[in-house]
Design an enzyme around this catalytic site. Structure first.
Site, PDB file in Angstrom:
ATOM      1  N   GLU A 287      -7.202   1.841   4.508  1.00 63.21           N
ATOM      2  CA  GLU A 287      -7.330   3.154   5.134  1.00 63.21           C
ATOM      3  C   GLU A 287      -6.219   4.015   4.549  1.00 63.21           C
ATOM      4  O   GLU A 287      -5.084   3.544   4.378  1.00 63.21           O
ATOM      5  CB  GLU A 287      -7.224   3.059   6.657  1.00 63.21           C
ATOM      6  CG  GLU A 287      -8.273   2.161   7.302  1.00 63.21           C
ATOM      7  CD  GLU A 287      -9.701   2.606   7.046  1.00 63.21           C
ATOM      8  OE1 GLU A 287      -9.917   3.816   6.801  1.00 63.21           O
ATOM      9  OE2 GLU A 287     -10.605   1.749   7.080  1.00 63.21           O
TER      10      GLU A 287
ATOM     11  N   ASP B 298      -9.825  -4.094   2.370  1.00 64.88           N
ATOM     12  CA  ASP B 298     -10.188  -2.765   2.859  1.00 64.88           C
ATOM     13  C   ASP B 298      -8.906  -1.987   3.128  1.00 64.88           C
ATOM     14  O   ASP B 298      -7.949  -2.531   3.690  1.00 64.88           O
ATOM     15  CB  ASP B 298     -11.028  -2.844   4.129  1.00 64.88           C
ATOM     16  CG  ASP B 298     -11.603  -1.482   4.493  1.00 64.88           C
ATOM     17  OD1 ASP B 298     -12.682  -1.142   3.968  1.00 64.88           O
ATOM     18  OD2 ASP B 298     -10.961  -0.749   5.275  1.00 64.88           O
TER      19      ASP B 298
ATOM     20  N   ASP C 223     -13.547  -3.294   9.121  1.00 61.33           N
ATOM     21  CA  ASP C 223     -14.369  -3.083   7.927  1.00 61.33           C
ATOM     22  C   ASP C 223     -14.257  -4.257   6.964  1.00 61.33           C
ATOM     23  O   ASP C 223     -15.245  -4.653   6.331  1.00 61.33           O
ATOM     24  CB  ASP C 223     -13.974  -1.783   7.232  1.00 61.33           C
ATOM     25  CG  ASP C 223     -14.408  -0.548   8.017  1.00 61.33           C
ATOM     26  OD1 ASP C 223     -15.036  -0.704   9.082  1.00 61.33           O
ATOM     27  OD2 ASP C 223     -14.103   0.572   7.570  1.00 61.33           O
TER      28      ASP C 223
ATOM     29  N   HIS D 244     -13.926   2.023  10.544  1.00 59.33           N
ATOM     30  CA  HIS D 244     -12.801   2.750   9.953  1.00 59.33           C
ATOM     31  C   HIS D 244     -11.456   2.171  10.382  1.00 59.33           C
ATOM     32  O   HIS D 244     -10.425   2.824  10.254  1.00 59.33           O
ATOM     33  CB  HIS D 244     -12.868   4.251  10.254  1.00 59.33           C
ATOM     34  CG  HIS D 244     -14.101   4.908   9.706  1.00 59.33           C
ATOM     35  ND1 HIS D 244     -14.373   4.964   8.354  1.00 59.33           N
ATOM     36  CD2 HIS D 244     -15.139   5.501  10.329  1.00 59.33           C
ATOM     37  CE1 HIS D 244     -15.534   5.585   8.176  1.00 59.33           C
ATOM     38  NE2 HIS D 244     -16.021   5.910   9.347  1.00 59.33           N
TER      39      HIS D 244
END
Length: 211
Positions: free
Chosen positions: A29, A27, A190, A185
């Protein structure tokens, strides 16, 4: 002493379960949606492991914040969503190439453990994560990327098949797992939820071996 026969496992080893690929949840960001222009800001990965009965479970999470690469952009709206504070004194971000090495090292170790040839990215909207990962690999001229360049396991598709849900929060809850919206988030949170979702679905639908 009597010879005791050892019953062989009835499940394929990890090296054969996914055609030599090791599933690894990733994951990211980011500073926006365009992997060619927006910065990679945080990344987490979780190799999927297998117990003695053949059931899959999430391995140990590895994560790091990332210093925005030179020439990449950050949309301020993305920071509102992720809550990332770029100049936070405890962010401890790494330069992009060092971040990749930090993430890839345990992936390669787990591949070796299970005798897998490559890693395959597992993600929720997996190509988003893969595209940002590949963009970082290209920018840094990284030579030892363990991941397949385009194949993925997408939990959007799997959850849609299994539960009729495509949003991560709803899919996780439909699978009977906990979800805390306040922690969402974050790459680590996540990734952890995606890993548990992938394992739950995969363990629920047993492998069908063609005879």
């Amino acid at each position: 002493m009597m010879n005791q026969s050892i019953t062989p496992p009835t499940h394929p080893p990890m090296s054969q379960r996914f055609r030599g690929y090791l599933p690894v949840v990733v994951d990211v960001e980011t500073g926006g949606f365009n992997w060619n222009h927006h910065a990679l800001l945080e990344i987490a990965c979780i190799p999927i492991e297998m117990d003695d009965t053949g059931r899959l479970y999430p391995g140990e999470v590895t994560s790091t914040h990332v210093i925005p690469a030179p020439g990449t952009d950050i949309d301020p709206k993305s920071l509102e969503v992720t809550g990332i504070i770029l100049d936070h004194p405890f962010r401890f971000a790494k330069e992009e190439k060092l971040a990749l090495e930090h993430i890839f090292t345990p992936v390669r170790a787990t591949m070796k453990k299970y005798k897998c040839q490559r890693a395959i990215l597992v993600g929720h909207n997996a190509h988003f994560d893969l595209n940002f990962l590949n963009a970082a690999v290209t920018r840094t001229a990284y030579k030892r990327n363990p991941f397949h360049q385009f194949s993925v396991f997408d939990t959007v598709t799997l959850a849609g098949m299994a539960y009729g849900q495509t949003v991560l929060a709803r899919a996780v809850q439909a699978a009977g797992l906990d979800w805390n919206a306040a922690d969402a988030h974050s790459a680590v949170y996540d990734a952890e939820k995606t890993a548990h979702l992938f394992c739950t679905i995969t363990n629920t639908w047993p492998l069908v071996v063609a005879g």
